[in-house]
Write a protein that holds these residues in place. Sequence first.
Motif, PDB file in Angstrom:
ATOM      1  N   ALA A 149     -22.529 -39.976  17.205  1.00 28.99           N
ATOM      2  CA  ALA A 149     -23.650 -39.109  17.569  1.00 28.99           C
ATOM      3  C   ALA A 149     -23.515 -37.748  16.886  1.00 28.99           C
ATOM      4  CB  ALA A 149     -23.699 -38.923  19.080  1.00 28.99           C
ATOM      5  N   PHE A 150     -24.646 -37.126  16.641  1.00 27.18           N
ATOM      6  CA  PHE A 150     -24.663 -35.796  16.040  1.00 27.18           C
ATOM      7  C   PHE A 150     -24.101 -34.772  17.016  1.00 27.18           C
ATOM      8  CE2 PHE A 150     -26.944 -31.739  15.360  1.00 27.18           C
ATOM      9  CZ  PHE A 150     -26.500 -31.459  14.075  1.00 27.18           C
ATOM     10  N   ASN A 151     -23.286 -33.874  16.515  1.00 17.40           N
ATOM     11  CA  ASN A 151     -22.724 -32.797  17.315  1.00 17.40           C
ATOM     12  C   ASN A 151     -23.598 -31.553  17.123  1.00 17.40           C
ATOM     13  OD1 ASN A 151     -21.269 -30.697  18.445  1.00 17.40           O
ATOM     14  ND2 ASN A 151     -19.323 -31.325  17.557  1.00 17.40           N
ATOM     15  N   PRO A 152     -24.271 -31.063  18.177  1.00 19.59           N
ATOM     16  CA  PRO A 152     -25.153 -29.904  18.024  1.00 19.59           C
ATOM     17  C   PRO A 152     -24.431 -28.633  17.592  1.00 19.59           C
ATOM     18  CG  PRO A 152     -24.951 -30.504  20.331  1.00 19.59           C
ATOM     19  CD  PRO A 152     -24.268 -31.579  19.540  1.00 19.59           C
ATOM     20  N   GLU A 153     -23.125 -28.579  17.741  1.00 28.55           N
ATOM     21  CA  GLU A 153     -22.378 -27.422  17.250  1.00 28.55           C
ATOM     22  C   GLU A 153     -22.494 -27.293  15.734  1.00 28.55           C
ATOM     23  OE1 GLU A 153     -18.383 -27.021  18.801  1.00 28.55           O
ATOM     24  OE2 GLU A 153     -19.040 -27.762  20.761  1.00 28.55           O
ATOM     25  N   ASN A 154     -22.841 -28.393  15.062  1.00 31.64           N
ATOM     26  CA  ASN A 154     -23.053 -28.336  13.621  1.00 31.64           C
ATOM     27  C   ASN A 154     -24.237 -27.443  13.269  1.00 31.64           C
ATOM     28  OD1 ASN A 154     -20.857 -29.996  13.182  1.00 31.64           O
ATOM     29  ND2 ASN A 154     -22.081 -31.847  13.064  1.00 31.64           N
ATOM     30  N   PHE A 155     -25.199 -27.306  14.188  1.00 35.15           N
ATOM     31  CA  PHE A 155     -26.302 -26.363  13.958  1.00 35.15           C
ATOM     32  C   PHE A 155     -25.766 -24.940  13.843  1.00 35.15           C
ATOM     33  CE2 PHE A 155     -29.532 -29.285  16.177  1.00 35.15           C
ATOM     34  CZ  PHE A 155     -30.123 -29.665  14.975  1.00 35.15           C
ATOM     35  N   LEU A 156     -24.756 -24.616  14.647  1.00 39.25           N
ATOM     36  CA  LEU A 156     -24.167 -23.281  14.588  1.00 39.25           C
ATOM     37  C   LEU A 156     -23.469 -23.064  13.245  1.00 39.25           C
ATOM     38  CD1 LEU A 156     -23.597 -20.580  15.939  1.00 39.25           C
ATOM     39  CD2 LEU A 156     -21.557 -21.618  16.962  1.00 39.25           C
ATOM     40  N   GLU A 157     -22.765 -24.059  12.777  1.00 39.94           N
ATOM     41  CA  GLU A 157     -22.110 -23.943  11.472  1.00 39.94           C
ATOM     42  C   GLU A 157     -23.153 -23.743  10.376  1.00 39.94           C
ATOM     43  OE1 GLU A 157     -18.884 -23.410  11.332  1.00 39.94           O
ATOM     44  OE2 GLU A 157     -19.008 -23.642  13.502  1.00 39.94           O
ATOM     45  N   ALA A 158     -24.263 -24.451  10.463  1.00 37.53           N
ATOM     46  CA  ALA A 158     -25.337 -24.271   9.479  1.00 37.53           C
ATOM     47  C   ALA A 158     -25.914 -22.866   9.569  1.00 37.53           C
ATOM     48  CB  ALA A 158     -26.430 -25.314   9.691  1.00 37.53           C
ATOM     49  N   ALA A 159     -26.132 -22.378  10.781  1.00 34.96           N
ATOM     50  CA  ALA A 159     -26.676 -21.024  10.964  1.00 34.96           C
ATOM     51  C   ALA A 159     -25.739 -19.980  10.367  1.00 34.96           C
ATOM     52  CB  ALA A 159     -26.919 -20.745  12.447  1.00 34.96           C
ATOM     53  N   LYS A 160     -24.446 -20.154  10.580  1.00 32.98           N
ATOM     54  CA  LYS A 160     -23.463 -19.218  10.010  1.00 32.98           C
ATOM     55  C   LYS A 160     -23.515 -19.248   8.490  1.00 32.98           C
ATOM     56  CE  LYS A 160     -20.073 -19.419  13.758  1.00 32.98           C
ATOM     57  NZ  LYS A 160     -18.731 -19.917  14.136  1.00 32.98           N
ATOM     58  N   ALA A 161     -23.619 -20.437   7.915  1.00 31.12           N
ATOM     59  CA  ALA A 161     -23.674 -20.568   6.460  1.00 31.12           C
ATOM     60  C   ALA A 161     -24.950 -19.934   5.911  1.00 31.12           C
ATOM     61  CB  ALA A 161     -23.587 -22.040   6.056  1.00 31.12           C
ATOM     62  N   PHE A 162     -26.075 -20.153   6.588  1.00 30.30           N
ATOM     63  CA  PHE A 162     -27.343 -19.552   6.160  1.00 30.30           C
ATOM     64  C   PHE A 162     -27.274 -18.033   6.244  1.00 30.30           C
ATOM     65  CE2 PHE A 162     -29.749 -23.488   7.933  1.00 30.30           C
ATOM     66  CZ  PHE A 162     -29.425 -24.239   6.813  1.00 30.30           C
ATOM     67  N   LEU A 163     -26.611 -17.528   7.278  1.00 30.79           N
ATOM     68  CA  LEU A 163     -26.537 -16.083   7.506  1.00 30.79           C
ATOM     69  C   LEU A 163     -25.861 -15.361   6.342  1.00 30.79           C
ATOM     70  CD1 LEU A 163     -27.150 -13.826   9.560  1.00 30.79           C
ATOM     71  CD2 LEU A 163     -24.908 -14.272  10.575  1.00 30.79           C
ATOM     72  N   THR A 164     -24.888 -16.002   5.754  1.00 32.01           N
ATOM     73  CA  THR A 164     -24.133 -15.387   4.657  1.00 32.01           C
ATOM     74  C   THR A 164     -25.043 -14.934   3.512  1.00 32.01           C
ATOM     75  OG1 THR A 164     -22.211 -16.721   5.200  1.00 32.01           O
ATOM     76  CG2 THR A 164     -22.260 -15.763   3.008  1.00 32.01           C
ATOM     77  N   GLU A 212     -37.157 -12.808   5.886  1.00 29.34           N
ATOM     78  CA  GLU A 212     -37.475 -12.976   7.305  1.00 29.34           C
ATOM     79  C   GLU A 212     -37.573 -14.448   7.682  1.00 29.34           C
ATOM     80  OE1 GLU A 212     -40.481 -11.288  10.725  1.00 29.34           O
ATOM     81  OE2 GLU A 212     -40.652 -10.519   8.680  1.00 29.34           O
ATOM     82  N   ALA A 213     -38.074 -15.277   6.785  1.00 28.04           N
ATOM     83  CA  ALA A 213     -38.136 -16.715   7.068  1.00 28.04           C
ATOM     84  C   ALA A 213     -36.736 -17.273   7.304  1.00 28.04           C
ATOM     85  CB  ALA A 213     -38.826 -17.447   5.925  1.00 28.04           C
ATOM     86  N   GLU A 214     -35.782 -16.816   6.530  1.00 23.43           N
ATOM     87  CA  GLU A 214     -34.404 -17.265   6.722  1.00 23.43           C
ATOM     88  C   GLU A 214     -33.841 -16.758   8.042  1.00 23.43           C
ATOM     89  OE1 GLU A 214     -32.626 -17.591   2.237  1.00 23.43           O
ATOM     90  OE2 GLU A 214     -33.257 -15.589   2.927  1.00 23.43           O
ATOM     91  N   PHE A 215     -34.127 -15.519   8.391  1.00 22.83           N
ATOM     92  CA  PHE A 215     -33.649 -14.973   9.666  1.00 22.83           C
ATOM     93  C   PHE A 215     -34.213 -15.778  10.831  1.00 22.83           C
ATOM     94  CE2 PHE A 215     -33.854 -10.652   7.329  1.00 22.83           C
ATOM     95  CZ  PHE A 215     -32.676 -10.918   6.647  1.00 22.83           C
ATOM     96  N   ARG A 216     -35.489 -16.107  10.752  1.00 17.12           N
ATOM     97  CA  ARG A 216     -36.129 -16.888  11.817  1.00 17.12           C
ATOM     98  C   ARG A 216     -35.525 -18.299  11.907  1.00 17.12           C
ATOM     99  NH1 ARG A 216     -40.948 -14.722  13.857  1.00 17.12           N
ATOM    100  NH2 ARG A 216     -41.481 -12.732  12.892  1.00 17.12           N
ATOM    101  N   THR A 217     -35.213 -18.880  10.775  1.00 17.77           N
ATOM    102  CA  THR A 217     -34.592 -20.207  10.753  1.00 17.77           C
ATOM    103  C   THR A 217     -33.199 -20.161  11.373  1.00 17.77           C
ATOM    104  OG1 THR A 217     -35.874 -20.820   8.807  1.00 17.77           O
ATOM    105  CG2 THR A 217     -33.857 -22.085   9.224  1.00 17.77           C
ATOM    106  N   ILE A 218     -32.453 -19.130  11.062  1.00 17.62           N
ATOM    107  CA  ILE A 218     -31.105 -18.966  11.616  1.00 17.62           C
ATOM    108  C   ILE A 218     -31.152 -18.847  13.132  1.00 17.62           C
ATOM    109  CG2 ILE A 218     -29.139 -17.367  11.745  1.00 17.62           C
ATOM    110  CD1 ILE A 218     -29.795 -16.790   8.690  1.00 17.62           C
ATOM    111  N   ALA A 244     -30.742 -12.230  13.606  1.00 14.35           N
ATOM    112  CA  ALA A 244     -30.125 -13.512  13.271  1.00 14.35           C
ATOM    113  C   ALA A 244     -28.627 -13.496  13.583  1.00 14.35           C
ATOM    114  CB  ALA A 244     -30.376 -13.836  11.803  1.00 14.35           C
ATOM    115  N   LYS A 245     -27.972 -12.419  13.214  1.00 16.58           N
ATOM    116  CA  LYS A 245     -26.530 -12.276  13.465  1.00 16.58           C
ATOM    117  C   LYS A 245     -26.235 -12.301  14.966  1.00 16.58           C
ATOM    118  CE  LYS A 245     -22.689  -9.246  12.266  1.00 16.58           C
ATOM    119  NZ  LYS A 245     -22.301  -8.001  11.593  1.00 16.58           N
ATOM    120  N   SER A 246     -27.066 -11.632  15.739  1.00 15.39           N
ATOM    121  CA  SER A 246     -26.904 -11.604  17.194  1.00 15.39           C
ATOM    122  C   SER A 246     -27.087 -13.000  17.791  1.00 15.39           C
ATOM    123  CB  SER A 246     -27.905 -10.620  17.802  1.00 15.39           C
ATOM    124  OG  SER A 246     -27.811 -10.620  19.190  1.00 15.39           O
ATOM    125  N   ALA A 247     -28.062 -13.741  17.298  1.00 13.58           N
ATOM    126  CA  ALA A 247     -28.295 -15.099  17.806  1.00 13.58           C
ATOM    127  C   ALA A 247     -27.102 -15.999  17.512  1.00 13.58           C
ATOM    128  CB  ALA A 247     -29.570 -15.670  17.189  1.00 13.58           C
TER     129      ALA A 247
END
Length: 136
Positions: free
Chosen positions: A2-17, A22-28, A106-109
């Motif tokens: 099964a997919f681990n939803p914590e992987n969404f957090l890893e993706a958000a961290k990678a996107f944040l870098t 603004e579209a990227e911030f909203r996606t994060i 985005a960073k706060s989220a």
Amino acid sequence: MAFNPENFLEAAKAFLTGAASEAEFRTIVGRAYYAAYGSLRMRLCRAKGVDPDELFGKSGRHSKLIRSIENSSHDIRQVLFSYQRLWVERVHADYDYSAQMTHDDAKSAVSDAAWVIKQLANIQDRKFKSFPLATP
């Protein structure tokens, strides 16, 4: 597996870098929220011994989790307050185009979602078993 939803957090961290728009911030913000929501959902289901679709249905129960704050234990209540902030930010990111969303938002989220996930791991199953979320 099964997919681990914590992987969404890893993706958000990678996107944040490398995020600059603004579209990227909203996606994060959205990915950070869904990391917390999915982790909370899976944690509740594991403790209650039920399938996520049985407890949550296909469309989720985002606001029902928030309405359960008053009837929760102190430690779960603290997690839900942070979850609620993330939910508000996610709704803002997805639907409120008149207000600007920034890198700091985005960073706060990402930070809030990481905190929620960390706290979920420290709460005993017995506290989740009594969590007041009825099946659909």
